[in-house]
Enzyme design. Structure first.
Site, PDB file in Angstrom:
ATOM      1  N   HIS A   1       0.834  -1.201   0.000  1.00  0.00           N
ATOM      2  CA  HIS A   1       0.000   0.000   0.000  1.00  0.00           C
ATOM      3  C   HIS A   1       0.874   1.258   0.000  1.00  0.00           C
ATOM      4  O   HIS A   1       0.649   2.181  -0.788  1.00  0.00           O
ATOM      5  CB  HIS A   1      -0.925  -0.025   1.219  1.00  0.00           C
ATOM      6  CG  HIS A   1      -1.799   1.172   1.342  1.00  0.00           C
ATOM      7  ND1 HIS A   1      -3.080   1.210   0.857  1.00  0.00           N
ATOM      8  CD2 HIS A   1      -1.582   2.387   1.905  1.00  0.00           C
ATOM      9  CE1 HIS A   1      -3.605   2.394   1.103  1.00  0.00           C
ATOM     10  NE2 HIS A   1      -2.715   3.130   1.750  1.00  0.00           N
ATOM     11  N   GLU A   2       1.862   1.294   0.879  1.00  0.00           N
ATOM     12  CA  GLU A   2       2.720   2.479   0.985  1.00  0.00           C
ATOM     13  C   GLU A   2       3.611   2.638  -0.246  1.00  0.00           C
ATOM     14  O   GLU A   2       3.915   3.763  -0.650  1.00  0.00           O
ATOM     15  CB  GLU A   2       3.562   2.424   2.262  1.00  0.00           C
ATOM     16  CG  GLU A   2       2.759   2.383   3.553  1.00  0.00           C
ATOM     17  CD  GLU A   2       1.713   3.466   3.694  1.00  0.00           C
ATOM     18  OE1 GLU A   2       1.933   4.596   3.196  1.00  0.00           O
ATOM     19  OE2 GLU A   2       0.661   3.197   4.289  1.00  0.00           O
TER      20      GLU A   2
END
Length: 151
Positions: free
Chosen positions: A67-68
């Site tokens: 996600h990051e």
């Protein structure tokens, strides 16, 4: 898993799922409480909540890293890196990055204040203190009374 292992895991995920190298730092930040991780725009570093690893294991950390990394690669490419952007949504779907992570604490565990309406006896739990002169019961409009505090 220490910060060194986290760094190598992130670098391997970046190559495997994104086909690009991750050239900045990733590390644990124990001050993160309500989020699984965050991408820092100014330094391009990624911080991960260590509680996610302790409670849910490596799979949860891998999902957070994916996600990051979506934020990371889109920001460096000059595309829309925010959750609402089309580019972010399509990239996260492509690599299988979840939108949310599992919370480490429930709302009930984090709640510090408990209120009760004096008329209908409906109970409300809140994390932040409520101004009893302004707030009323959402059910009947009655007056709220503070029952207990945890702080």
């Amino acid at each position: 898993m220490n910060n060194l292992a986290l760094q190598s895991l992130t670098e391997s995920i970046a190559i495997k799922y994104f086909g690009k190298a991750f050239k900045h730092e990733v590390y644990y930040n124990k001050r993160l409480r309500t989020t699984g991780g965050r991408y820092i725009l100014s330094s391009h570093n990624i911080e991960i909540n260590p509680k996610q690893y302790e409670m849910f294991g490596e799979k949860a950390v891998i999902d957070i890293i994916k996600h990051e990394l979506c934020h990371y690669f889109l920001h460096l490419a000059g595309e829309g890196y925010q959750h609402r952007d089309k580019a972010f949504k399509s990239l996260s779907a492509k690599v299988g990055a979840p939108r949310f992570c599992t919370p480490t604490e429930s709302y009930q565990d984090r709640a510090n204040y408990k209120y009760r309406c004096i008329y209908c006896e409906q109970e409300f739990i809140r994390i932040k203190r409520v101004n009893l002169e302004k707030m009323r019961c959402g059910r009947c409009g009655g007056i709220l009374k503070l029952l207990q505090t945890r702080k």
